[in-house]
Design a protein around this motif. Structure first.
Motif, PDB file in Angstrom:
ATOM      1  N   GLY A  79      -9.414  47.983  91.328  1.00 23.75           N
ATOM      2  CA  GLY A  79      -8.060  48.537  91.409  1.00 23.75           C
ATOM      3  C   GLY A  79      -7.031  47.665  90.700  1.00 23.75           C
ATOM      4  N   PHE A  80      -5.837  48.255  90.512  1.00 21.66           N
ATOM      5  CA  PHE A  80      -4.764  47.570  89.804  1.00 21.66           C
ATOM      6  C   PHE A  80      -4.340  46.290  90.543  1.00 21.66           C
ATOM      7  N   VAL A  81      -4.210  46.390  91.876  1.00 23.50           N
ATOM      8  CA  VAL A  81      -3.707  45.251  92.660  1.00 23.50           C
ATOM      9  C   VAL A  81      -4.644  44.050  92.532  1.00 23.50           C
ATOM     10  N   LEU A  82      -5.963  44.304  92.725  1.00 25.47           N
ATOM     11  CA  LEU A  82      -6.947  43.226  92.649  1.00 25.47           C
ATOM     12  C   LEU A  82      -6.963  42.609  91.252  1.00 25.47           C
ATOM     13  N   SER A  83      -6.927  43.476  90.249  1.00 29.19           N
ATOM     14  CA  SER A  83      -6.935  43.021  88.868  1.00 29.19           C
ATOM     15  C   SER A  83      -5.694  42.168  88.582  1.00 29.19           C
ATOM     16  N   PHE A  84      -4.540  42.591  89.118  1.00 28.60           N
ATOM     17  CA  PHE A  84      -3.286  41.857  88.926  1.00 28.60           C
ATOM     18  C   PHE A  84      -3.400  40.449  89.532  1.00 28.60           C
ATOM     19  N   PHE A  85      -3.917  40.387  90.782  1.00 23.61           N
ATOM     20  CA  PHE A  85      -4.030  39.083  91.450  1.00 23.61           C
ATOM     21  C   PHE A  85      -5.032  38.165  90.738  1.00 23.61           C
ATOM     22  N   LYS A  86      -6.126  38.764  90.234  1.00 20.08           N
ATOM     23  CA  LYS A  86      -7.122  37.953  89.529  1.00 20.08           C
ATOM     24  C   LYS A  86      -6.518  37.387  88.245  1.00 20.08           C
ATOM     25  N   ASN A  87      -5.737  38.223  87.542  1.00 20.09           N
ATOM     26  CA  ASN A  87      -5.048  37.752  86.325  1.00 20.09           C
ATOM     27  C   ASN A  87      -4.129  36.583  86.647  1.00 20.09           C
ATOM     28  N   CYS A  88      -3.349  36.753  87.731  1.00 22.14           N
ATOM     29  CA  CYS A  88      -2.403  35.698  88.143  1.00 22.14           C
ATOM     30  C   CYS A  88      -3.178  34.413  88.453  1.00 22.14           C
ATOM     31  N   PHE A  89      -4.312  34.575  89.155  1.00 21.16           N
ATOM     32  CA  PHE A  89      -5.107  33.404  89.525  1.00 21.16           C
ATOM     33  C   PHE A  89      -5.541  32.628  88.279  1.00 21.16           C
ATOM     34  N   TYR A  90      -6.091  33.344  87.286  1.00 17.15           N
ATOM     35  CA  TYR A  90      -6.580  32.654  86.083  1.00 17.15           C
ATOM     36  C   TYR A  90      -5.442  31.999  85.311  1.00 17.15           C
ATOM     37  N   LYS A  91      -4.286  32.688  85.236  1.00 16.03           N
ATOM     38  CA  LYS A  91      -3.137  32.108  84.528  1.00 16.03           C
ATOM     39  C   LYS A  91      -2.697  30.835  85.234  1.00 16.03           C
ATOM     40  N   LEU A  92      -2.601  30.915  86.568  1.00 13.18           N
ATOM     41  CA  LEU A  92      -2.115  29.770  87.349  1.00 13.18           C
ATOM     42  C   LEU A  92      -3.075  28.589  87.258  1.00 13.18           C
ATOM     43  N   ILE A  93      -4.354  28.845  87.526  1.00 16.34           N
ATOM     44  CA  ILE A  93      -5.311  27.729  87.576  1.00 16.34           C
ATOM     45  C   ILE A  93      -5.456  27.065  86.198  1.00 16.34           C
ATOM     46  N   ASN A  94      -5.336  27.847  85.134  1.00 14.66           N
ATOM     47  CA  ASN A  94      -5.431  27.233  83.803  1.00 14.66           C
ATOM     48  C   ASN A  94      -4.205  26.393  83.475  1.00 14.66           C
ATOM     49  N   LYS A  95      -3.074  26.707  84.116  1.00 13.50           N
ATOM     50  CA  LYS A  95      -1.858  25.909  83.878  1.00 13.50           C
ATOM     51  C   LYS A  95      -1.915  24.600  84.650  1.00 13.50           C
ATOM     52  N   ILE A  96      -2.455  24.641  85.873  1.00 20.59           N
ATOM     53  CA  ILE A  96      -2.322  23.478  86.753  1.00 20.59           C
ATOM     54  C   ILE A  96      -3.599  22.647  86.871  1.00 20.59           C
ATOM     55  N   SER A  97      -4.669  23.093  86.206  1.00 24.51           N
ATOM     56  CA  SER A  97      -5.917  22.342  86.324  1.00 24.51           C
ATOM     57  C   SER A  97      -6.303  21.760  84.963  1.00 24.51           C
TER      58      SER A  97
END
Ligand code: UDP
Ligand code: MG
Length: 308
Positions: free
Chosen positions: A128-146
């Protein structure tokens, strides 16, 4: 070349037999040797009984059965420890990841000496859109801070050399985030797109809550940035307090009394938030210091002609 195939299973009574026959069909073409390592992660249904049937009729099969449900991460770790092949792979039991794709991945690894790992990533996601949105956010965030690089959609569906497996076993943390561990150990990884099939039988074991918890484990295990936020917030609030003090001295109006209540609540919130972040890291440290087993194997079954 020997290939070890790790299959984590939790409540997969209807899938393990099907997986085994599909796998044998597709791997008829494979010229090397292989072993199948099924890890029964404390299933509550008849998965163990089904696995026993496979062990009785099949060859080169090992089943490690846990004393309770320890989670897929622990199941994969147990599989890595049991694997004796030159190549090691991880694949789900529900046939969402096709054994035929695994064979293609093994061939790529065999043909390319400079690759250490072949990883399948989901090009098109059936979610679904919601899950896909959160997964996108997760990858963007973790790549910025890790410091390690996470490839979006890269799964645990991989084939890798023994050297990669050995490095992964060395990382025996309690809170495991295998995708991050793969990224951390490095090695030359080749990514191929694949489309996940529908689950053969049953439902996914992941709820939104468990995915969120898993994402938090990933962030806390591979970044200390949340701890730095505490310092930034501290600096900002001190600055805010000074601005408030100067405004109060200059204006001396009633609205400032109201603002004071707001500011007290606001700063208390920030303090609790910072304590919350600290507690998350302390609880991780607490679990790591206890150094408990990542899993407990209750039984191990091996097929008659099993070659180590
Ligand atoms: N699995 C496991 N332990 C668990 C949850 C899942 O070993 O606590 C296994 C499950 O049997 C399957 C794989 O991990 O072989 C992936 O699980 P699932 O299909 O539920 O995840 P999804 O495909 O929805 O991401
Ligand atoms: Mg699945």
């Amino acid at each position: 070349m020997k290939l070890s195939v790790i299959i984590p299973c939790y409540n997969e009574e209807k899938n393990v037999g099907l997986f085994h026959s599909e796998f044998c069909k597709d791997f008829k073409k494979y010229k090397g040797e292989y072993e199948l390592i099924f890890v029964n992660d404390g299933s509550k249904d008849k998965t163990v009984e089904e696995l026993k049937k496979i062990v009785d009729k099949g060859k080169n099969i090992k089943v490690v059965s846990f004393s309770r449900n320890f989670g897929k991460e622990a199941a994969m770790y147990a599989g890595l420890r049991e694997a004796s092949g030159d190549f090691v792979s991880i694949i789900d039991a529900d046939l969402q990841q096709r054994p035929s794709v695994l064979l293609d991945m093994v061939n790529i690894l065999e043909e390319n000496d400079d690759y250490d790992c072949v990883c399948a990533y989901q090009d098109v996601r059936r979610e679904g859109f919601v899950l896909s949105f959160f997964k996108n956010c997760f990858y963007k965030l973790i790549n910025k801070i890790s410091d390690v690089n996470f490839v979006r959609g890269a799964s645990d569906f991989r084939v890798f050399r023994k050297s990669v497996k050995d490095a992964m076993i060395e990382m025996h943390e309690t809170h495991r985030f295998t995708k991050g561990i793969f990224a951390y150990v490095g090695f030359n990884t080749h990514y191929i797109p694949y489309e996940a099939e529908e689950r053969a039988n049953g439902n996914s074991k992941w709820s939104f809550k468990s995915l969120f918890k898993y994402a938090m484990t990933g962030i806390l295990s591979f970044s200390t940035f949340p701890l730095k936020i505490a310092t930034y917030l501290g600096g900002l609030t001190i600055l805010g307090a000074f601005i408030y003090l100067i405004t109060a001295l200059v204006l001396k109006v009633k609205i400032l009394t109201m603002m004071m209540f707001f500011l007290i609540t606001f700063f208390s919130g920030i303090q609790l938030l910072v304590i919350g972040v600290l507690s998350q890291y302390i609880s991780l440290m607490y679990d790591e210091i206890k150094n408990r087993q990542i899993y407990i194997a209750k039984e191990i079954f091996i097929s008659k002609n099993y070659k180590k």
